[in-house]
Scaffold this motif. Structure first.
Motif, PDB file in Angstrom:
ATOM      1  N   LYS A  35      -5.704  -7.890  -0.328  1.00 12.22           N
ATOM      2  CA  LYS A  35      -6.749  -6.873  -0.514  1.00 12.22           C
ATOM      3  C   LYS A  35      -7.272  -6.385   0.830  1.00 12.22           C
ATOM      4  N   GLY A  36      -7.505  -7.305   1.758  1.00 13.73           N
ATOM      5  CA  GLY A  36      -7.971  -6.919   3.087  1.00 13.73           C
ATOM      6  C   GLY A  36      -6.934  -6.107   3.834  1.00 13.73           C
ATOM      7  N   LEU A  37      -5.690  -6.535   3.744  1.00  9.84           N
ATOM      8  CA  LEU A  37      -4.615  -5.811   4.428  1.00  9.84           C
ATOM      9  C   LEU A  37      -4.417  -4.429   3.813  1.00  9.84           C
ATOM     10  N   ASN A  38      -4.565  -4.318   2.495  1.00  9.87           N
ATOM     11  CA  ASN A  38      -4.459  -3.003   1.853  1.00  9.87           C
ATOM     12  C   ASN A  38      -5.551  -2.056   2.334  1.00  9.87           C
ATOM     13  N   ARG A  39      -6.755  -2.556   2.559  1.00 13.26           N
ATOM     14  CA  ARG A  39      -7.831  -1.704   3.108  1.00 13.26           C
ATOM     15  C   ARG A  39      -7.464  -1.203   4.504  1.00 13.26           C
ATOM     16  N   ILE A  40      -6.908  -2.085   5.312  1.00 14.90           N
ATOM     17  CA  ILE A  40      -6.491  -1.706   6.668  1.00 14.90           C
ATOM     18  C   ILE A  40      -5.377  -0.660   6.592  1.00 14.90           C
ATOM     19  N   HIS A  41      -4.381  -0.900   5.750  1.00 15.80           N
ATOM     20  CA  HIS A  41      -3.261   0.045   5.637  1.00 15.80           C
ATOM     21  C   HIS A  41      -3.690   1.364   4.997  1.00 15.80           C
ATOM     22  N   ASP A  42      -4.678   1.331   4.108  1.00 18.01           N
ATOM     23  CA  ASP A  42      -5.227   2.586   3.579  1.00 18.01           C
ATOM     24  C   ASP A  42      -5.802   3.432   4.706  1.00 18.01           C
ATOM     25  N   LYS A  76       6.529  10.090  -0.138  1.00 21.30           N
ATOM     26  CA  LYS A  76       5.874   8.845  -0.543  1.00 21.30           C
ATOM     27  C   LYS A  76       6.086   7.833   0.571  1.00 21.30           C
ATOM     28  N   VAL A  77       5.002   7.234   1.034  1.00 20.22           N
ATOM     29  CA  VAL A  77       5.058   6.199   2.071  1.00 20.22           C
ATOM     30  C   VAL A  77       4.624   4.892   1.434  1.00 20.22           C
ATOM     31  N   VAL A  78       5.451   3.868   1.591  1.00 27.47           N
ATOM     32  CA  VAL A  78       5.133   2.545   1.079  1.00 27.47           C
ATOM     33  C   VAL A  78       5.147   1.564   2.247  1.00 27.47           C
ATOM     34  N   ILE A  79       4.052   0.810   2.402  1.00 30.14           N
ATOM     35  CA  ILE A  79       3.967  -0.233   3.424  1.00 30.14           C
ATOM     36  C   ILE A  79       3.915  -1.567   2.689  1.00 30.14           C
ATOM     37  N   THR A 115       0.869  -1.171   0.000  1.00 34.63           N
ATOM     38  CA  THR A 115       0.000   0.000   0.000  1.00 34.63           C
ATOM     39  C   THR A 115       0.907   1.221   0.000  1.00 34.63           C
ATOM     40  N   GLU A 116       0.563   2.212  -0.814  1.00 39.01           N
ATOM     41  CA  GLU A 116       1.408   3.408  -0.838  1.00 39.01           C
ATOM     42  C   GLU A 116       0.557   4.655  -0.999  1.00 39.01           C
ATOM     43  N   ARG A 117       1.170   5.776  -0.609  1.00 42.45           N
ATOM     44  CA  ARG A 117       0.465   7.055  -0.664  1.00 42.45           C
ATOM     45  C   ARG A 117       1.481   8.171  -0.702  1.00 42.45           C
ATOM     46  N   VAL A 118       1.164   9.241  -1.405  1.00 40.82           N
ATOM     47  CA  VAL A 118       1.964  10.466  -1.375  1.00 40.82           C
ATOM     48  C   VAL A 118       1.261  11.421  -0.411  1.00 40.82           C
ATOM     49  N   LEU A 119       2.039  11.952   0.542  1.00 40.73           N
ATOM     50  CA  LEU A 119       1.503  12.836   1.576  1.00 40.73           C
ATOM     51  C   LEU A 119       2.076  14.234   1.429  1.00 40.73           C
ATOM     52  N   ASP A 120       1.291  15.220   1.824  1.00 42.41           N
ATOM     53  CA  ASP A 120       1.723  16.617   1.799  1.00 42.41           C
ATOM     54  C   ASP A 120       2.445  16.964   3.100  1.00 42.41           C
ATOM     55  N   ALA A 121       3.580  16.333   3.308  1.00 46.53           N
ATOM     56  CA  ALA A 121       4.429  16.594   4.471  1.00 46.53           C
ATOM     57  C   ALA A 121       5.840  16.147   4.102  1.00 46.53           C
ATOM     58  N   TRP A 176       8.147  -0.265   6.275  1.00 42.52           N
ATOM     59  CA  TRP A 176       7.693   1.101   6.009  1.00 42.52           C
ATOM     60  C   TRP A 176       8.845   1.848   5.361  1.00 42.52           C
ATOM     61  N   THR A 177       8.624   2.416   4.189  1.00 42.98           N
ATOM     62  CA  THR A 177       9.651   3.192   3.505  1.00 42.98           C
ATOM     63  C   THR A 177       9.098   4.585   3.207  1.00 42.98           C
ATOM     64  N   VAL A 178       9.840   5.605   3.632  1.00 44.93           N
ATOM     65  CA  VAL A 178       9.450   6.997   3.410  1.00 44.93           C
ATOM     66  C   VAL A 178      10.522   7.652   2.554  1.00 44.93           C
ATOM     67  N   THR A 179      10.113   8.197   1.394  1.00 38.94           N
ATOM     68  CA  THR A 179      11.052   8.845   0.476  1.00 38.94           C
ATOM     69  C   THR A 179      10.483  10.187   0.030  1.00 38.94           C
ATOM     70  N   PRO A 180      11.349  11.099  -0.440  1.00 42.50           N
ATOM     71  CA  PRO A 180      10.861  12.382  -0.958  1.00 42.50           C
ATOM     72  C   PRO A 180      10.006  12.161  -2.213  1.00 42.50           C
ATOM     73  N   ALA A 181       8.996  13.039  -2.374  1.00 44.42           N
ATOM     74  CA  ALA A 181       8.121  12.970  -3.553  1.00 44.42           C
ATOM     75  C   ALA A 181       7.847  14.380  -4.054  1.00 44.42           C
ATOM     76  N   GLY A 182       8.885  15.167  -4.140  1.00 45.57           N
ATOM     77  CA  GLY A 182       8.726  16.557  -4.549  1.00 45.57           C
ATOM     78  C   GLY A 182       8.828  17.483  -3.349  1.00 45.57           C
ATOM     79  N   GLU A 183       8.756  18.765  -3.608  1.00 43.33           N
ATOM     80  CA  GLU A 183       8.919  19.781  -2.561  1.00 43.33           C
ATOM     81  C   GLU A 183       7.867  19.622  -1.463  1.00 43.33           C
ATOM     82  N   GLY A 184       8.335  19.312  -0.250  1.00 39.87           N
ATOM     83  CA  GLY A 184       7.437  19.212   0.898  1.00 39.87           C
ATOM     84  C   GLY A 184       6.483  18.037   0.865  1.00 39.87           C
TER      85      GLY A 184
END
Length: 146
Positions: free
Chosen positions: A128-135, A104-107, A8-14, A93-101
């Motif tokens: 699929k179930g675990l991805n819903r939980i991690h989302d 990207k978080v990958v679980i 599961t991954e997401r780009v965050l504004d932080a 858990w991997t946290v990497t830069p995804a642009g200014e500020g």
């Protein structure tokens, strides 16, 4: 037996530093990120990053509850690896830069699944179930880390 893999991954504004600091805080931040599928959360040693030992129960399905006891390592900056003493489960858990500020978080979660037809269904539906939980975890992290 086959390996089960969920990501599961997401780009965050932080910033990556803000996000990693939140993810690595097992004492104060992590408990606030956990959805209803988690229970009996307890930090048993440490509380921040590598060296932390943390326990929880994860109710992945109505009938399936995993009793987890994770030891945390930080093999590289921006990466936390949680290894379960009670099973073959490993959460990275991997946290990497995804642009200014932004970050990207990958679980990534892996474990050795069952064999046979049960293993087929586990490899098909458990991610699929675990991805819903991690989302849900990432939704709360997005609100916390900014």
């Amino acid at each position: 037996m086959g390996q089960v893999y969920a990501v599961t991954e997401r780009v965050l504004d932080a910033s990556p530093e803000q996000v990693f600091d939140a993810v690595a805080d097992y004492e104060k931040v992590r408990p606030t990120l956990l959805p209803a599928q988690y229970s009996e959360y307890e930090v048993r040693q440490g509380g921040r990053g590598a060296g932390t030992v943390v326990h929880w129960k994860l109710q992945a399905t109505e009938k399936r509850v995993r009793d987890c006891l994770f030891t945390v390592t930080e093999p590289t900056p921006g990466r936390l690896v949680e290894t379960d003493a009670n099973s073959s489960m490993v959460i990275t858990w991997t946290v990497t830069p995804a642009g200014e500020g932004r970050s990207k978080v990958v679980i990534e979660t892996t474990w050795q699944g069952a064999g046979g037809i049960g293993g087929f269904f586990e490899r098909t539906f458990a991610p699929k179930g675990l991805n819903r939980i991690h989302d849900a975890v990432l939704d709360k992290l997005a609100a916390t880390a900014v």
